[in-house]
Write an enzyme that holds these catalytic residues in place. Structure first.
Site, PDB file in Angstrom:
ATOM      1  CE  LYS A  16     -12.719  -0.170  -0.091  1.00  0.00           C
ATOM      2  NZ  LYS A  16     -11.927  -1.102   0.758  1.00  0.00           N
ATOM      3  CE1 TYR A  56      -4.145  -1.757   4.662  1.00  0.00           C
ATOM      4  CE2 TYR A  56      -3.683   0.536   4.109  1.00  0.00           C
ATOM      5  CZ  TYR A  56      -3.903  -0.772   3.716  1.00  0.00           C
ATOM      6  OH  TYR A  56      -3.866  -1.102   2.387  1.00  0.00           O
ATOM      7  CB  SER A  73      -0.898   0.010   1.236  1.00  0.00           C
ATOM      8  OG  SER A  73      -1.574   1.253   1.367  1.00  0.00           O
TER       9      SER A  73
END
Length: 321
Positions: free
Chosen positions: A178, A141, A114
């Site tokens: 989402k 994250y 990411s």
């Protein structure tokens, strides 16, 4: 057989759709299938078998001889979640186990990293592997993704072919489930449809005007094209950026959403929520030269092209990829 983890999710389900189009039907879909809000993402797709996320490693021990490739797309992606244990379990430890199975059974691997690993971009947005241990993500994250990249690079035993892809801001069909983590385009479409207006986050950084915060937005179909490229390429292992290579403003993004809906732009601003204000990236832009250097030449959608297609061909009708 091709394994896709995160199969019922946004990117995983789109990848399966594309694999089907390429003639691959022996797809092993791995996910937590108890989450029924994602079920429609897999409707109409050709899948050989569904394997629960918790059962994958046992399944691999029994069926590894038939597995040709693994796309490890599944992850906990909530940037507002701060329970580190969740990320350690689902993003870090699970990914390590997949890696080790790929080493043991000689299976090539593409996994999702990411752009959250870059933090505020203090070191830029170059996919130079020597810089990865110095990156400072802004949330658990991003930490979990960077920790796995660091771990992978340190391993003496690696899959014979492996690639980590640093996804930038992905948008496109199949993200209906989402919620807060869906793309700004998705939220803009729904807000404009309901009110003919759109509220964007105000800038809390004096270097950026309201609405001129910039991100590298990449259309999910372009991302999937790169995944397919690596499935056939199978050399030049390493970690690569995957963005459009061109930062654009949120104002550009939303203006194009209005235009795709045949509406006059009407944008106002609200304060960025306090829980993410200090962890907010004001600029991201992928340096894509490393991917191009190994022979990837297909042009990416411009923001205008991607937003227009997403709105007109998918959001307007609630269609899926």
């Amino acid at each position: 057989m091709i394994i896709v983890t995160g199969a019922a999710g946004f990117i995983g389900s789109g990848l399966i759709s594309r694999l089907n189009q390429e003639g691959f039907s022996n797809i092993i879909a791995v996910d937590d299938f108890s989450k029924i809000e994602k079920a429609e993402n897999l409707e109409g797709k050709t899948i050989k078998e569904r394997v629960e996320r918790s059962s994958l490693f046992e399944w691999l021990d029994e069926n590894n001889r038939d597995v040709e490739f693994i796309f490890h797309i599944g992850a906990r992606t909530d940037t507002t979640e701060f329970d580190v244990d969740i990320f350690n379990e689902l993003n870090l430890d699970y990914s390590k186990q997949i890696w080790e199975k790929c080493v043991a059974y000689q299976i090539p691997l593409v996994y999702a990293s990411s752009a959250a690993t870059y933090g505020l971009g203090e070191l830029g947005y170059d996919d130079n592997e020597s810089l990865i241990p110095q990156l400072k993500p802004l949330n658990p994250y991003g930490d979990s993704k960077n920790d796995f990249d660091i771990w992978a690079l340190k391993q003496e035993k690696k899959p014979f072919f492996w690639v980590g892809l640093k996804f930038f801001n992905v948008y496109g069909p199949n993200e209906y489930h989402k919620g807060r983590m869906a793309s700004v385009i998705f939220h803009a479409f729904n807000q404009i449809k309901a009110t003919d207006k759109m509220k964007l986050f105000r800038s809390h950084n004096p270097d950026f005007k309201d609405g001129e915060q910039m991100r590298d937005f990449i259309y999910v179909k372009d991302l999937i094209d790169v995944c397919i490229f690596f499935m056939h390429h199978r050399k030049d292992s390493g970690i690569y950026n995957l963005g459009s290579g061109k930062a654009r403003t949120f104002k550009d993004l939303v203006t194009n959403t209005f235009l795709a809906m045949d509406k006059t732009p009407d944008i106002s601003f609200i304060d960025t929520p306090a829980d993410i204000r200090d962890k907010y990236q004001y600029f991201t832009q992928a340096n894509m030269s490393k991917l191009h250097a190994i022979g990837y030449t297909k042009p990416f959608h411009t923001l205008e092209e991607g937003v227009s297609e997403y709105v007109k061909d998918y959001l307007s009708s609630g269609s899926y990829l």
